[in-house]
Design a protein around this motif. Structure first.
Motif, mmCIF file in Angstrom:
data_model
loop_
_atom_site.group_PDB
_atom_site.id
_atom_site.type_symbol
_atom_site.label_atom_id
_atom_site.label_comp_id
_atom_site.label_asym_id
_atom_site.label_seq_id
_atom_site.Cartn_x
_atom_site.Cartn_y
_atom_site.Cartn_z
ATOM 1 N N TRP A 25 0.871 -1.182 0.000
ATOM 2 C CA TRP A 25 0.000 0.000 0.000
ATOM 3 C C TRP A 25 0.907 1.231 0.000
ATOM 4 O O TRP A 25 1.711 1.391 0.918
ATOM 5 C CB TRP A 25 -0.831 0.075 1.284
ATOM 6 C CG TRP A 25 -1.963 -0.891 1.448
ATOM 7 C CD1 TRP A 25 -3.286 -0.642 1.306
ATOM 8 C CD2 TRP A 25 -1.874 -2.252 1.872
ATOM 9 N NE1 TRP A 25 -4.024 -1.758 1.585
ATOM 10 C CE2 TRP A 25 -3.176 -2.779 1.930
ATOM 11 C CE3 TRP A 25 -0.803 -3.107 2.174
ATOM 12 C CZ2 TRP A 25 -3.472 -4.080 2.301
ATOM 13 C CZ3 TRP A 25 -1.084 -4.414 2.543
ATOM 14 C CH2 TRP A 25 -2.404 -4.888 2.595
ATOM 15 N N ARG A 71 -11.821 2.471 8.129
ATOM 16 C CA ARG A 71 -10.990 1.354 7.690
ATOM 17 C C ARG A 71 -11.012 1.201 6.176
ATOM 18 O O ARG A 71 -11.891 1.729 5.484
ATOM 19 C CB ARG A 71 -11.478 0.054 8.326
ATOM 20 C CG ARG A 71 -12.923 -0.302 7.994
ATOM 21 C CD ARG A 71 -13.385 -1.474 8.850
ATOM 22 N NE ARG A 71 -14.744 -1.909 8.551
ATOM 23 C CZ ARG A 71 -15.834 -1.411 9.122
ATOM 24 N NH1 ARG A 71 -15.724 -0.438 10.017
ATOM 25 N NH2 ARG A 71 -17.042 -1.881 8.816
ATOM 26 N N TYR A 83 -2.508 -14.412 1.388
ATOM 27 C CA TYR A 83 -2.668 -13.858 2.727
ATOM 28 C C TYR A 83 -2.888 -14.950 3.769
ATOM 29 O O TYR A 83 -3.098 -14.650 4.937
ATOM 30 C CB TYR A 83 -3.838 -12.870 2.752
ATOM 31 C CG TYR A 83 -3.722 -11.801 1.702
ATOM 32 C CD1 TYR A 83 -2.663 -10.909 1.728
ATOM 33 C CD2 TYR A 83 -4.647 -11.705 0.668
ATOM 34 C CE1 TYR A 83 -2.530 -9.931 0.757
ATOM 35 C CE2 TYR A 83 -4.527 -10.741 -0.314
ATOM 36 C CZ TYR A 83 -3.460 -9.851 -0.261
ATOM 37 O OH TYR A 83 -3.330 -8.905 -1.237
ATOM 38 N N VAL A 112 -2.774 -3.354 10.211
ATOM 39 C CA VAL A 112 -3.268 -4.249 9.168
ATOM 40 C C VAL A 112 -3.477 -5.619 9.791
ATOM 41 O O VAL A 112 -2.674 -6.078 10.613
ATOM 42 C CB VAL A 112 -2.303 -4.307 7.965
ATOM 43 C CG1 VAL A 112 -0.924 -4.791 8.387
ATOM 44 C CG2 VAL A 112 -2.863 -5.178 6.855
ATOM 45 N N SER A 113 -4.573 -6.278 9.410
ATOM 46 C CA SER A 113 -4.858 -7.587 9.984
ATOM 47 C C SER A 113 -5.731 -8.391 9.042
ATOM 48 O O SER A 113 -6.392 -7.834 8.144
ATOM 49 C CB SER A 113 -5.548 -7.451 11.349
ATOM 50 O OG SER A 113 -6.884 -7.005 11.186
ATOM 51 N N LYS A 114 -5.764 -9.676 9.283
ATOM 52 C CA LYS A 114 -6.661 -10.576 8.543
ATOM 53 C C LYS A 114 -7.488 -11.349 9.554
ATOM 54 O O LYS A 114 -6.960 -11.923 10.510
ATOM 55 C CB LYS A 114 -5.881 -11.535 7.653
ATOM 56 C CG LYS A 114 -6.785 -12.413 6.775
ATOM 57 C CD LYS A 114 -5.965 -13.264 5.810
ATOM 58 C CE LYS A 114 -6.872 -14.006 4.823
ATOM 59 N NZ LYS A 114 -7.754 -14.977 5.493
ATOM 60 N N VAL A 217 -9.004 -8.926 4.704
ATOM 61 C CA VAL A 217 -7.866 -8.137 5.176
ATOM 62 C C VAL A 217 -8.358 -6.707 5.390
ATOM 63 O O VAL A 217 -8.956 -6.115 4.493
ATOM 64 C CB VAL A 217 -6.714 -8.153 4.160
ATOM 65 C CG1 VAL A 217 -5.584 -7.224 4.616
ATOM 66 C CG2 VAL A 217 -6.196 -9.571 3.970
ATOM 67 N N TRP A 218 -8.122 -6.178 6.586
ATOM 68 C CA TRP A 218 -8.542 -4.807 6.910
ATOM 69 C C TRP A 218 -7.324 -3.971 7.277
ATOM 70 O O TRP A 218 -6.376 -4.467 7.899
ATOM 71 C CB TRP A 218 -9.513 -4.793 8.090
ATOM 72 C CG TRP A 218 -10.929 -5.158 7.743
ATOM 73 C CD1 TRP A 218 -11.386 -5.728 6.599
ATOM 74 C CD2 TRP A 218 -12.075 -4.987 8.592
ATOM 75 N NE1 TRP A 218 -12.730 -5.918 6.658
ATOM 76 C CE2 TRP A 218 -13.195 -5.471 7.863
ATOM 77 C CE3 TRP A 218 -12.273 -4.472 9.860
ATOM 78 C CZ2 TRP A 218 -14.488 -5.448 8.394
ATOM 79 C CZ3 TRP A 218 -13.551 -4.453 10.397
ATOM 80 C CH2 TRP A 218 -14.644 -4.930 9.663
ATOM 81 N N ILE A 219 -7.381 -2.706 6.914
ATOM 82 C CA ILE A 219 -6.390 -1.723 7.347
ATOM 83 C C ILE A 219 -7.077 -0.748 8.292
ATOM 84 O O ILE A 219 -8.106 -0.158 7.945
ATOM 85 C CB ILE A 219 -5.803 -0.954 6.152
ATOM 86 C CG1 ILE A 219 -4.991 -1.891 5.265
ATOM 87 C CG2 ILE A 219 -4.931 0.217 6.620
ATOM 88 C CD1 ILE A 219 -4.483 -1.231 4.000
ATOM 89 N N ILE A 238 2.449 0.302 3.688
ATOM 90 C CA ILE A 238 2.223 -0.991 4.323
ATOM 91 C C ILE A 238 2.655 -2.094 3.361
ATOM 92 O O ILE A 238 2.271 -2.093 2.192
ATOM 93 C CB ILE A 238 0.744 -1.162 4.703
ATOM 94 C CG1 ILE A 238 0.297 -0.036 5.646
ATOM 95 C CG2 ILE A 238 0.506 -2.515 5.345
ATOM 96 C CD1 ILE A 238 -1.179 -0.053 5.949
#
Length: 635
Positions: A25, A71, A83, A112-114, A217-219, A238
């Motif tokens: 990103w 988000r 991912y 950042v996470s999944k 996946v969220w930021i 990112i």
């Protein structure tokens, strides 16, 4: 470096991304259709920029998230996507992050996470992996989290947190974690290119595999956008890698004029206090600590000494009240660092030391850290918690610790003293007060015994006799200590007040001069009175005389019928505001002409009174009060 488009790109469809770097990103281009947003997301925020950050352009942009569930979201491509990570896979997560001041109050800020999105079709504890910043006391620490299959172990949350961090609202920082799933000792973390030590502080180390599913996946957020996990600040650059980046690569990412800004704990060392008065315990009160939960970090200023006094043993029941430079009571700036130090005669060999304090503390002897206590991590008592049972004495007859006082007993072997030395330096540091914590010490105690299963003696300076730590011995000494501190408070207040004497003398001289120049005339009957008393007595008599001539019926009518109308309909504009030069809240104002030149009220002549004309007239623009809410004929 800056030519990459903003995107989340799969390695098999993006030739400029390697199989190792699977996502990037950079927030320089418009969003591709694969990415959606929620909440307040600003794509035109300033990112790290030159000249402070030479690796970026002077116009570099970042994405700013305002909390409240803000988000960016990307649906997982499906089974076995880039991912998805499991045991044997390597992951490196890195980003630039800038936390706003609002983040410092506490919480965990997702970068950042999944998984763990709380979207339909997925369990609520399916954290595949997450790069986060956990904040408290104005400091942000690096945080890595994943969940394993809850059926495999009762501990299925696994979290690593760095010991150090950076100050919230201190600009841009580069953060990174690298981990080989299944090998817990492989985890590495960096802030501003510096390696960070840390601990698995939730669930402990594990070889279990992380949860792997098709959640998104969220930021910037997690858990359906809940406030506790949402970032308040900005992110940039990112990257997600399917490999372990080495230290050299991560270090090269960070370049800043002025270098890193990381809050690293200073090595613990006993305070150097110089020569202390013989036969006394020095008590030093210092302000300027950053947190009640930790000691000073590199880059933070040292606390500043505010007050020092002496007592006769390592026993303290309270600290003095603080007074400002005018002798007025004021509040201590918390957390307050309290240091007690003395030179004591301690025998060589095996001894036991007793420490009783309320919160974070550490006890030193000749530069060696002997024992320490923890910070108060829970909220202060609120009446809803379970009652703490009364402590049992360590041995019969020994005084028990006070309510919510921590107690540490440490065995130590003291070496022989060097030739020509007969004392050892004993220093106790402790923090008191803090957010929602009173500035109270409780009963601070340092005791010593040389024989097990005996009553501890209170530690005293060299040359003074020791005494047993029993109620009979301690209670009268605490009373004497309280009297000593009360006398100290009185001297402190008097000294501060005396420093203002010249100011008050000048004020009094000015008052006398003004009274002489503008003394109001008073009758001879008050000539013997003080000028101020004479003036007041004269005015009281005048008021009584005027009241005696007032018709009580008219007075009652004015107070109950007229004055309420003036207050509700007139005073808003013609009270203290004197709109149009007219004030109706004083008798002189009623009888004085405003900007129109006509007095509001002419005593005895309603027809000549402008007030009556305005409230009863029907000429547009001259009616009062203005607007449709006119007074009735009766009013």
């Amino acid at each position: 470096m800056r030519s990459l488009l903003f995107a989340i790109l799969l390695f098999h469809s993006a030739p400029h991304l390697s199989a190792q770097q699977v996502a990037h990103w950079d927030f320089e281009s418009p969003l591709p259709p694969e990415v959606t947003t929620a909440g307040k997301v600003n794509f035109d925020a300033a990112g790290p920029r030159s000249p402070e950050y030479p690796g970026f352009s002077e116009t570099n942009r970042a994405v700013q998230l305002s909390g409240e569930g803000s988000r960016l979201m990307l649906a997982d491509p499906g089974e076995n996507s880039v991912y998805d990570f499991t045991n044997g896979d390597q992951i490196t997560l890195e980003a630039w992050v800038q936390l706003d001041k609002a983040s410092g109050a506490g919480g965990t800020r997702t970068i950042v996470s999944k998984g763990r999105t709380h979207q339909p079709g997925f369990p609520t504890d399916n954290q595949n992996w997450a790069l986060r910043i956990t904040t408290s006391d104005g400091m942000g620490k690096l945080n890595f989290l994943f969940a394993s299959d809850p059926k495999a172990s009762s501990e299925h949350w696994h979290r690593w947190t760095s010991n150090s961090g950076f100050k919230v609202d201190s600009g841009w920082h580069h953060v990174a974690v690298a981990y080989h799933f299944g090998e817990p000792d492989s985890l590495r973390g960096w802030i501003d290119g510096l390696p960070m030590a840390g601990t698995w502080d939730l669930g402990g180390k594990t070889t279990l595999a992380p949860v792997t599913d098709n959640d998104a996946v969220w930021i910037g957020s997690t858990m359906n956008g809940g406030a506790s996990g949402t970032l308040i600040g900005s992110v940039d650059e990112i990257r997600i890698h399917r490999t372990l980046l080495d230290h050299q690569t991560i270090t090269a990412r960070f370049e800043r004029v002025g270098g890193p800004r990381v809050l690293v704990p200073l090595p613990a060392s006993m305070p150097q206090l110089g020569t202390l008065p013989a036969g006394e315990v020095a008590v030093i009160l210092s302000e300027g600590m950053q947190s009640d939960r930790r000691w000073i970090h590199l880059g933070e200023s040292e606390p500043e000494e505010q007050q020092r006094f002496a007592i006769k043993s390592m026993l303290l029941g309270r600290i003095p009240v603080r007074y400002n430079n005018r002798g007025l009571r004021s509040a201590w700036s918390t957390p307050l660092l309290v240091t007690m130090a003395t030179d004591a005669e301690l025998p060589a060999g095996d001894v036991e030391l007793l420490l009783r304090v309320r919160a974070l503390s550490r006890l030193w002897i000749d530069g060696e850290l002997i024992t320490e206590t923890e910070a108060i991590l829970k909220q202060p008592p609120n009446g809803e918690e379970e009652v703490t049972p009364v402590a049992e004495p360590l041995v019969p007859g020994q005084r028990i610790p006070g309510y919510h006082q921590q107690q540490q007993i440490h065995k130590v072997t003291l070496p022989e003293l060097p030739a020509g030395t007969d004392t050892r330096r004993v220093v106790l540091e402790m923090l008191i007060g803090g957010p929602q914590l009173r500035v109270e010490t409780g009963e601070i105690t340092v005791g010593l015994r040389t024989q097990p299963d005996t009553i501890f003696n209170l530690l005293t300076p060299a040359g003074l006799p020791a005494f047993p730590l029993t109620d009979a011995e301690v209670t009268p000494r605490l009373q004497l200590l309280d009297e000593q501190i009360t006398a100290l408070e009185r001297r402190t207040r008097q000294h501060a007040a005396a420093s203002q004497q010249e100011y008050w003398d000048q004020r009094h001289r000015l008052a006398r001069d003004l009274a002489t120049q503008h003394r109001p005339p008073v009758p001879d009957e008050f000539a013997s009175e003080h000028p101020v008393d004479a003036f007041l007595q004269h005015r009281i008599q005048q008021a009584l005389a005027e009241t005696a001539t007032t018709d009580p019926v008219q007075s009652a009518h004015f107070q109950t019928r007229i004055l309420p109308l003036l207050k509700s309909r007139c005073f808003r504009c013609h009270g203290d505001q004197d709109k149009g030069g007219l004030r109706l809240n004083t008798q002189s104002g009623l009888f004085t002409a405003g900007d129109s030149g006509d007095p509001a009220v002419v005593p005895g002549d309603p027809d000549a009174s402008l007030l009556i004309a305005r409230i009863s007239g029907d000429t547009a623009g001259d009616q009062m009060p203005p607007g449709p809410d006119r007074m009735t004929a009766e009013q």
